[in-house]
Design an enzyme around this catalytic site. Structure first.
Site, PDB file in Angstrom:
ATOM      1  N   ARG A  53       0.916  -1.313   0.010  1.00  0.00           N
ATOM      2  CA  ARG A  53      -0.110   0.247   0.012  1.00  0.00           C
ATOM      3  C   ARG A  53       0.891   1.180  -0.081  1.00  0.00           C
ATOM      4  O   ARG A  53       2.188   1.167   0.088  1.00  0.00           O
ATOM      5  CB  ARG A  53      -1.020   0.112   1.146  1.00  0.00           C
ATOM      6  CG  ARG A  53      -0.590  -0.801   2.085  1.00  0.00           C
ATOM      7  CD  ARG A  53       0.341  -0.077   3.257  1.00  0.00           C
ATOM      8  NE  ARG A  53       0.104   1.387   3.466  1.00  0.00           N
ATOM      9  CZ  ARG A  53       0.967   2.089   3.714  1.00  0.00           C
ATOM     10  NH1 ARG A  53       2.371   1.846   3.696  1.00  0.00           N
ATOM     11  NH2 ARG A  53       0.853   3.194   4.047  1.00  0.00           N
ATOM     12  N   GLY A  54       0.298   2.363   0.020  1.00  0.00           N
ATOM     13  CA  GLY A  54       0.946   3.628  -0.314  1.00  0.00           C
ATOM     14  C   GLY A  54       1.045   3.763  -1.823  1.00  0.00           C
ATOM     15  O   GLY A  54       1.675   3.007  -2.535  1.00  0.00           O
ATOM     16  N   ALA A  55       1.144   5.259  -2.134  1.00  0.00           N
ATOM     17  CA  ALA A  55       0.792   5.523  -3.470  1.00  0.00           C
ATOM     18  C   ALA A  55       1.814   5.078  -4.492  1.00  0.00           C
ATOM     19  O   ALA A  55       1.788   4.496  -5.478  1.00  0.00           O
ATOM     20  CB  ALA A  55       0.392   6.889  -3.761  1.00  0.00           C
ATOM     21  N   ARG A  90      -7.220  -0.310  -6.910  1.00  0.00           N
ATOM     22  CA  ARG A  90      -7.648   0.819  -5.814  1.00  0.00           C
ATOM     23  C   ARG A  90      -7.912   1.868  -6.692  1.00  0.00           C
ATOM     24  O   ARG A  90      -6.960   2.101  -7.806  1.00  0.00           O
ATOM     25  CB  ARG A  90      -6.597   0.775  -4.928  1.00  0.00           C
ATOM     26  CG  ARG A  90      -6.581  -0.390  -4.046  1.00  0.00           C
ATOM     27  CD  ARG A  90      -5.575  -0.071  -2.708  1.00  0.00           C
ATOM     28  NE  ARG A  90      -6.123   0.791  -1.813  1.00  0.00           N
ATOM     29  CZ  ARG A  90      -5.594   1.225  -0.816  1.00  0.00           C
ATOM     30  NH1 ARG A  90      -4.194   1.132  -0.604  1.00  0.00           N
ATOM     31  NH2 ARG A  90      -6.078   2.115   0.108  1.00  0.00           N
ATOM     32  N   GLN A 203      -2.369   2.468  10.115  1.00  0.00           N
ATOM     33  CA  GLN A 203      -0.998   2.455   9.352  1.00  0.00           C
ATOM     34  C   GLN A 203       0.290   3.144  10.257  1.00  0.00           C
ATOM     35  O   GLN A 203       1.500   2.878  10.152  1.00  0.00           O
ATOM     36  CB  GLN A 203      -0.947   3.049   7.853  1.00  0.00           C
ATOM     37  CG  GLN A 203      -1.783   2.289   6.916  1.00  0.00           C
ATOM     38  CD  GLN A 203      -3.397   2.746   6.863  1.00  0.00           C
ATOM     39  OE1 GLN A 203      -3.580   3.066   7.932  1.00  0.00           O
ATOM     40  NE2 GLN A 203      -3.832   2.597   5.610  1.00  0.00           N
ATOM     41  N   ASP A 244      -1.709  10.695  -1.839  1.00  0.00           N
ATOM     42  CA  ASP A 244      -2.414   9.652  -2.979  1.00  0.00           C
ATOM     43  C   ASP A 244      -2.634  10.622  -4.312  1.00  0.00           C
ATOM     44  O   ASP A 244      -2.557   9.701  -5.454  1.00  0.00           O
ATOM     45  CB  ASP A 244      -3.576   9.062  -2.605  1.00  0.00           C
ATOM     46  CG  ASP A 244      -3.130   7.990  -1.541  1.00  0.00           C
ATOM     47  OD1 ASP A 244      -2.880   8.274  -0.179  1.00  0.00           O
ATOM     48  OD2 ASP A 244      -2.785   6.894  -1.769  1.00  0.00           O
ATOM     49  N   ASN A 254      -5.372  12.523   0.616  1.00  0.00           N
ATOM     50  CA  ASN A 254      -4.390  11.501   1.402  1.00  0.00           C
ATOM     51  C   ASN A 254      -5.278  10.929   2.331  1.00  0.00           C
ATOM     52  O   ASN A 254      -6.514  11.071   2.559  1.00  0.00           O
ATOM     53  CB  ASN A 254      -3.300  12.517   2.240  1.00  0.00           C
ATOM     54  CG  ASN A 254      -2.127  11.559   2.752  1.00  0.00           C
ATOM     55  OD1 ASN A 254      -1.686  10.701   2.173  1.00  0.00           O
ATOM     56  ND2 ASN A 254      -1.792  11.629   4.192  1.00  0.00           N
ATOM     57  N   LYS A 255      -4.561   9.918   3.239  1.00  0.00           N
ATOM     58  CA  LYS A 255      -5.411   9.210   4.221  1.00  0.00           C
ATOM     59  C   LYS A 255      -6.491   9.763   5.113  1.00  0.00           C
ATOM     60  O   LYS A 255      -6.204  10.940   5.483  1.00  0.00           O
ATOM     61  CB  LYS A 255      -4.267   8.478   5.243  1.00  0.00           C
ATOM     62  CG  LYS A 255      -4.874   7.414   6.249  1.00  0.00           C
ATOM     63  CD  LYS A 255      -6.010   6.235   5.542  1.00  0.00           C
ATOM     64  CE  LYS A 255      -5.098   5.652   4.410  1.00  0.00           C
ATOM     65  NZ  LYS A 255      -6.234   4.899   3.563  1.00  0.00           N
TER      66      LYS A 255
HETATM   67  O1  MRU Z   1      -4.492   3.213   2.129  1.00  0.00           O
HETATM   68  P1  MRU Z   1      -2.775   3.315   2.194  1.00  0.00           P
HETATM   69  O2  MRU Z   1      -2.164   2.743   3.180  1.00  0.00           O
HETATM   70  O3  MRU Z   1      -2.418   2.818   0.836  1.00  0.00           O
HETATM   71  O4  MRU Z   1      -2.742   4.857   2.129  1.00  0.00           O
HETATM   72  C1  MRU Z   1      -1.665   5.434   2.294  1.00  0.00           C
HETATM   73  C2  MRU Z   1      -1.418   6.842   2.253  1.00  0.00           C
HETATM   74  O5  MRU Z   1      -2.503   7.449   2.667  1.00  0.00           O
HETATM   75  C3  MRU Z   1      -0.137   7.649   1.969  1.00  0.00           C
HETATM   76  O6  MRU Z   1      -0.170   8.658   3.037  1.00  0.00           O
HETATM   77  C4  MRU Z   1      -0.012   8.072   0.715  1.00  0.00           C
HETATM   78  O7  MRU Z   1      -0.165   6.837  -0.011  1.00  0.00           O
HETATM   79  C5  MRU Z   1       1.537   8.567   0.531  1.00  0.00           C
HETATM   80  S1  MRU Z   1       2.639   7.297   0.414  1.00  0.00           S
HETATM   81  C6  MRU Z   1       4.032   7.981   0.066  1.00  0.00           C
END
Ligand code: MRU
Length: 351
Positions: A53-55, A90, A203, A244, A254-255
């Site tokens: 996970r993470g963009a 996603r 996370q 993201d 973002n999250k």
């Molecule tokens: O749902 P996730 O864990 O994929 O969400 C991740 C985030 O929101 C991060 O802050 C974002 O992807 C930036 S990662 C460098």
């Protein structure tokens, strides 16, 4: 970055077997599991079910997914179906469609017989680029941290609040929001990180604390609702989060919970920075609130929580009455007016 003193990336190609390896993030911090991805369908599941996970990491994993798909069947038909399957894994992180499109644009004019090799080569390049981009984000961001540090009369640590995990686990290595922190620490600037737990999937509690611990960065875990209180008391010098998807005018998705932190930061005059590779900027969008697709995830992520039980086993427990209805938007949008600056590989753009 380091895990028990040994260098790891979040995704890599095994030197001897050529297999794509990932850290299965569902089990951290309690279990450090490495798994191989051997088919397009496994790659899609690994993104959809958040093994990765993470963009930026989602983007690179999708690039390897395209490469694996080409080794299974390099026809145009399979190129199209791999693109569709990966893009639907996603919805919010634009790095996914960005990476798939870059792969497709490269492979479409490549003869079928050469596609598998060409795809793997480009995916490797994208993984390597992610690391160098994050290093640059780190260098630009560390300058901002240093400026804050020199303005402090007592030379006490720079206290940085971060949300979710925009660390090395969310990228191939180094991270985005954490990159300035790692570079500042290399420059011996004292840092203390406030880590938001980041409900519902935690996370921050599970991943950011784990990576900061293994890389010896001082940090303190806080509940999501503590940030405003700490900012009001003058205990936060700056916020750095990831993204993201960011629109061309600087609205940041973002999250979930990022927006509330930005509101509190603005009210308390705490600088609020977003660290992101330029591949996270979606130039086709202007208004983030109305245009960015927000992922809604299953209710049981809200009604249940995972942790270690007294026997040291991973367990999921329910935290609300049976049949409680839950809503689970996974991301929110922070309008650009709440953001001090965007830190990319090209420098810091103040908004
Ligand atoms: O749902 P996730 O864990 O994929 O969400 C991740 C985030 O929101 C991060 O802050 C974002 O992807 C930036 S990662 C460098």
């Amino acid at each position: 970055m380091l895990v028990d003193g040994k260098h790891f990336q979040s995704i890599w190609r095994d030197n001897s077997t050529g297999e794509i390896k990932i850290i299965d993030q569902r089990w951290l911090p309690h279990e450090f599991a490495i798994v191989g991805l051997n088919s397009l369908s496994e790659v899609v599941v690994s993104i959809r079910d958040m093994w990765v996970r993470g963009a930026p990491l989602i983007g690179v994993t999708a690039a390897y997914g395209m490469a694996i798909a080409m080794s299974e069947d390099s026809s145009d038909k399979n190129l199209n179906s791999a693109r569709e399957l990966l893009n639907s894994a996603r919805p919010t992180a634009v790095n996914l469609t960005w990476a798939v499109k870059r792969m497709e644009d490269h492979l479409r004019p490549t003869p079928e017989a050469k596609r598998a090799v060409a795809a793997m080569k480009l995916a490797d390049l994208m993984a390597a680029e992610d690391i160098s981009i994050n290093r640059l984000i780190g260098e630009h961001g560390a300058k901002i941290i240093e400026e804050i540090y020199v303005q402090k009369s007592d030379q006490s640590p720079v206290r940085i609040l971060t949300h979710c995990n925009a660390g090395w686990l969310a990228t191939v290595d180094i991270g985005t929001a954490t990159a300035p922190i790692y570079v500042a620490c290399e420059k011996n600037i004292p840092i203390e990180v406030w880590v938001d737990e980041t409900r519902p999937r935690n996370q921050g509690a599970a991943l950011t604390t784990w990576e900061l611990k293994h890389n010896k960065i001082p940090h303190t875990l806080i509940v999501d609702n503590a940030g405003g209180h700490l900012m009001q008391r003058g205990l936060v010098d700056m916020c750095i989060v990831g993204s993201d998807r960011t629109t061309r005018n600087g609205d940041v998705c973002n999250k979930i919970g990022t927006y509330l932190k930005a509101l509190a930061a603005k009210a308390n005059e705490v600088p609020f920075y977003v660290a992101l590779p330029s591949s996270t900027i979606d130039e086709t969008l202007h208004d983030g609130v109305s245009e960015i697709p927000i992922e809604y995830r299953p209710m049981n992520e809200v009604t249940h929580i995972q942790g270690l039980n007294g026997n040291g086993e991973l367990e999921k427990v329910q935290i609300c009455p049976d049949e409680t209805k839950a809503e689970n938007p996974a991301f929110d949008v922070t309008p650009s007016e709440f953001i001090t600056g965007l830190i990319t590989e090209n420098g810091c753009k103040f908004i």
